[in-house]
Design a protein around this motif. Sequence first.
Motif, short mmCIF file in Angstrom:
data_model
loop_
_atom_site.label_atom_id
_atom_site.label_comp_id
_atom_site.label_asym_id
_atom_site.label_seq_id
_atom_site.Cartn_x
_atom_site.Cartn_y
_atom_site.Cartn_z
N LEU A 290 16.58 -11.41 -43.33
CA LEU A 290 15.82 -10.73 -44.39
C LEU A 290 16.17 -11.34 -45.74
O LEU A 290 17.31 -11.73 -45.99
CB LEU A 290 16.17 -9.23 -44.37
N ASP A 311 10.20 -7.43 -47.60
CA ASP A 311 10.73 -7.56 -46.24
C ASP A 311 11.31 -6.23 -45.77
O ASP A 311 11.05 -5.78 -44.65
CB ASP A 311 11.86 -8.60 -46.20
N ARG A 337 5.51 -11.26 -41.94
CA ARG A 337 6.09 -11.70 -43.21
C ARG A 337 6.15 -13.21 -43.40
O ARG A 337 6.16 -13.69 -44.55
CB ARG A 337 7.53 -11.15 -43.34
N THR A 341 5.79 -15.23 -47.18
CA THR A 341 7.00 -15.75 -47.83
C THR A 341 6.99 -17.27 -47.88
O THR A 341 7.45 -17.86 -48.85
CB THR A 341 8.27 -15.24 -47.12
#
Length: 395
Positions: A290, A311, A337, A341
Amino acid sequence: MKSEITIVGAGIGGLSLALALEQKGINFRLYEQANSFEALGYGIQISPNVVHILEKLGLKKQLERLSHICLGFQLRSFNTNKILAEWKLDNKTPYYQCRRADLHQLLFDMIQNKGRIYFSQCLESYEQKDNHLYLHLKNQGSITAQAMVAADGINSVIRQSLFPQYQVRYSGYSAYRVILPFHRKYHFLWGKATVWMGKNHHVVVYPNGNEQSPESWLNLVLVIKERKSNDQSWSVPADKTALAQDFANHSNELNLILEDMIESPEPCFKWGLFIHEPLPYWSQSKVTLLGDAAHPMLPFQAQGAAMAIEDAYVLAQYLSNEKEMVEESFIKYEQARMKRTGAVQRLSRRNADIFHASGIKALTRNLILGLVSAIMPSLLNKRTAWIYDYKIENS
């Protein structure tokens, strides 16, 4: 999902996850290697995509009290001090700026069961065996865990264990951070973030703290091209006098700030900026990554902490589905995610070239910025709308 989640690292990402899990009724344990929270006062930009999440976590009023509201941006030439572009933000959700320490403390204060947070616990290694995790802590020996989230930052021990051949490369830039008391003479900086751009330098300046607060600050980030690689640590002391000389420029306002920096007792720290390529995956069985442990990024879009908070909230949503095993939740979180990102990582790298352009590239950049700013400044907001307009709905 009944597993207790073990979180390694109590930075902004780790605390955000702990708070989100607690609010969803999911047990957690949070291990932090520091003896206590350090009051790192440097600034942080809390863009609308993150404000949206923090408000869902119940922090709306607290954010308003401790933050400066950024209404727009101003780009200036490092060499001439000419305003190259300026525009107002058009998002209905506020864009805040505050001290990182204040946001960190706010997240910590919001967690009800602080007995689940353990300090002075440095993870040295871990292993997965017989459907269990065994964490080897420097000061406590071995403990077992049902599932683990690595929020242990840019030098993540857990990421290195998942990817033993993982390597980074120096970006060619070093950055300096310092925070100064906000004086009345800085009032021209209020309500915005200001960036001075040059061939080998750029400087970002913005206020921290609410205007009605008895104590406000000015955050200063200075970035310079350097061939020599520097440590990724944020805590290398810098010579402020030498730094001011390196950043001498043609802006009376910026030079005044640099003079105040020299006189201020507040320390200045240097860190090297390194490029981290997107990882092929984040999760392996009952372990996932994370924030900076998963996707470290250059600071040229001010979204590092923002992506960690996103996250955390998304992961907590998937873990709250009691019909799924933790491994399934980790994979769905990763799939949700990684594309976003990775795109922010790439944009942050491209911004480095824009900020430090020279010659024909700089002239072209300045011309385009000036025209767009004068004729249709809303186009400058559209460039980042996919970041700032992002909203996570409750599951």
